[in-house]
Design an enzyme around this catalytic site. Sequence first.
Site, PDB file in Angstrom:
ATOM      1  N   LYS A 190      -8.884   5.565 -19.205  1.00 50.31           N
ATOM      2  CA  LYS A 190      -9.220   6.028 -20.557  1.00 50.31           C
ATOM      3  C   LYS A 190      -8.025   5.894 -21.514  1.00 50.31           C
ATOM      4  CE  LYS A 190     -13.035   7.150 -18.499  1.00 50.31           C
ATOM      5  NZ  LYS A 190     -13.521   6.083 -17.686  1.00 50.31           N
TER       6      LYS A 190
ATOM      7  N   ARG B 212       0.850  -1.208   0.000  1.00 44.46           N
ATOM      8  CA  ARG B 212       0.000   0.000   0.000  1.00 44.46           C
ATOM      9  C   ARG B 212       0.878   1.247   0.000  1.00 44.46           C
ATOM     10  NH1 ARG B 212      -1.702   2.049   4.594  1.00 44.46           N
ATOM     11  NH2 ARG B 212      -2.226   0.052   5.564  1.00 44.46           N
TER      12      ARG B 212
ATOM     13  N   ASP C  51      -7.932  18.176 -14.839  1.00 42.62           N
ATOM     14  CA  ASP C  51      -8.247  16.809 -15.266  1.00 42.62           C
ATOM     15  C   ASP C  51      -7.924  16.733 -16.755  1.00 42.62           C
ATOM     16  OD1 ASP C  51      -9.416  14.459 -16.203  1.00 42.62           O
ATOM     17  OD2 ASP C  51     -10.992  14.502 -14.684  1.00 42.62           O
TER      18      ASP C  51
ATOM     19  N   TYR D  13     -17.087  15.485 -15.867  1.00 43.03           N
ATOM     20  CA  TYR D  13     -17.626  14.125 -15.794  1.00 43.03           C
ATOM     21  C   TYR D  13     -18.658  14.059 -14.660  1.00 43.03           C
ATOM     22  CZ  TYR D  13     -17.811   9.249 -14.386  1.00 43.03           C
ATOM     23  OH  TYR D  13     -18.248   8.019 -14.002  1.00 43.03           O
TER      24      TYR D  13
HETATM   25  O1  P1T Z   1     -14.000   6.046 -13.997  1.00 44.48           O
HETATM   26  P1  P1T Z   1     -12.804   6.597 -13.309  1.00 44.48           P
HETATM   27  O2  P1T Z   1     -11.522   5.930 -13.666  1.00 44.48           O
HETATM   28  O3  P1T Z   1     -12.995   6.712 -11.828  1.00 44.48           O
HETATM   29  O4  P1T Z   1     -12.583   8.082 -13.863  1.00 44.48           O
HETATM   30  C1  P1T Z   1     -13.431   9.137 -13.570  1.00 44.48           C
HETATM   31  C2  P1T Z   1     -13.300  10.204 -14.613  1.00 44.48           C
HETATM   32  C3  P1T Z   1     -12.539  11.319 -14.331  1.00 44.48           C
HETATM   33  N1  P1T Z   1     -12.379  12.313 -15.226  1.00 44.48           N
HETATM   34  C4  P1T Z   1     -12.945  12.256 -16.440  1.00 44.48           C
HETATM   35  C5  P1T Z   1     -12.768  13.379 -17.398  1.00 44.48           C
HETATM   36  C6  P1T Z   1     -13.721  11.140 -16.804  1.00 44.48           C
HETATM   37  O5  P1T Z   1     -14.275  11.116 -18.023  1.00 44.48           O
HETATM   38  C7  P1T Z   1     -13.900  10.085 -15.870  1.00 44.48           C
HETATM   39  C8  P1T Z   1     -14.739   8.886 -16.168  1.00 44.48           C
HETATM   40  N2  P1T Z   1     -15.599   9.041 -17.271  1.00 44.48           N
HETATM   41  C9  P1T Z   1     -16.441   8.091 -17.756  1.00 44.48           C
HETATM   42  C10 P1T Z   1     -16.582   6.862 -17.230  1.00 44.48           C
HETATM   43  C11 P1T Z   1     -17.230   8.502 -18.932  1.00 44.48           C
HETATM   44  O6  P1T Z   1     -17.784   7.658 -19.653  1.00 44.48           O
HETATM   45  O7  P1T Z   1     -17.297   9.714 -19.190  1.00 44.48           O
END
Ligand code: P1T
Length: 385
Positions: free
Chosen positions: A202, A53, A177, A105
């Site tokens: 992503k 961790r 972000d 998001y």
């Molecule tokens: O899903 P996660 O890995 O927790 O990421 C969150 C997140 C953060 N920032 C942006 C710009 C994002 O698009 C996302 C997650 N977005 C999707 C799952 C979506 O389909 O838009």
Amino acid sequence: MKTSSNHGFGTRAIHAGQQPDPTTGAICTPIYQTSTFVQSSPGVIKGEYDYSRAANPTRDALQDNLASLEGGKYGLCFSSGVAATGVVLHLLSSGDKVLLCDDVYGGTNRLFHRVFAQLGIETVLVDMTDPDRVTEAMDERTKLVWVETPTNPTLKVIDIERVSEAAHMGGAIVAVDNTFASPYLQNPLALGADIVCHSTTKYIGGHSDAIGGALIVNDDEIHQRLKFVQLSEGAVPGIMECFLFLRSTKTLHVRMDRHCENAMKVAEYLSGHAAIEKVVYPGLKSHPQHDIARKQMRGFGGMVTIYLKGGLEASRKMLERVAIFGLAESLGGVESLIEHPAIMTHASVPAEQRAKLGISDGLVRLSVGIEDADDLIADLKQSLA
Ligand code: P1T
């Protein structure tokens, strides 16, 4: 190979943070699938590691790799993008205020408004396409300005340099972000931001097979504070996920070039289609912040947003008919995806705010993959026929 900031992106993507394994010469960083490390005497550890961790060699390699790709000093990895976002919010205390870019998001919006609001952290939504609005909204309680650019899902482009100046003038730090752009297309630290956040799920992961998040910073003190929360809260990624992300960053530049090329072709095709009211893509001259995108991005990315004539009925018909595009949440993978933000990714955003932002029933979001562009266009054509 030891890389430096003088090496090109592709060289850093493949080599940064990684050395051949000292015991076997294996060229790929091993998956150190272990929770703990044996000590020879209490508190006497072999190398740098005592418990995964706190730190793990596979995660360290990924953290160093991502830091290099963003032009930052430190990387920290997390179990998801929202976990990474939450760690930044833990820098704040009750009574502090955050300016949040108005289109983000849905899960980010929910985290600020429904989780951290309960801890006494106030969130104010600001349309940051006009950086003067950031200056106007700042006060002595404002400690953080959170930018997402291009935004999800309306693809607004925010001038990182100008927003960072406005935030710093008012004594706040800036987090960007960078998920939609990826480190290949945009490096917010070089434009004045203090923290870069990624959903590595992503483009960084790129294969729709792992969930993860990352933060990249330059400042020693901010790094120490974030690292402390990483250790204390423990939202760390699995070791296998770290390996998968490390494998994926090696092709990030090649994939992104194709995402950009295909998205431009798709945006141009859809711009001329009779069933479509409007196409939003930062690479189109018609995009309201096209000049800012040209200034701060090396390419315009793989995301395209369209407004269909005919609202929900038209959207539903198209989304049920696509054959190559997958109807699914998420983005940034090699395979093309398509979705309906109002019903899917942004359903948790209050209807009133969705209406204000134009996240309407006719809005459809495309994550253009790296298949053959002609096949993608043929699929969209038949889905709109
Ligand atoms: O899903 P996660 O890995 O927790 O990421 C969150 C997140 C953060 N920032 C942006 C710009 C994002 O698009 C996302 C997650 N977005 C999707 C799952 C979506 O389909 O838009």
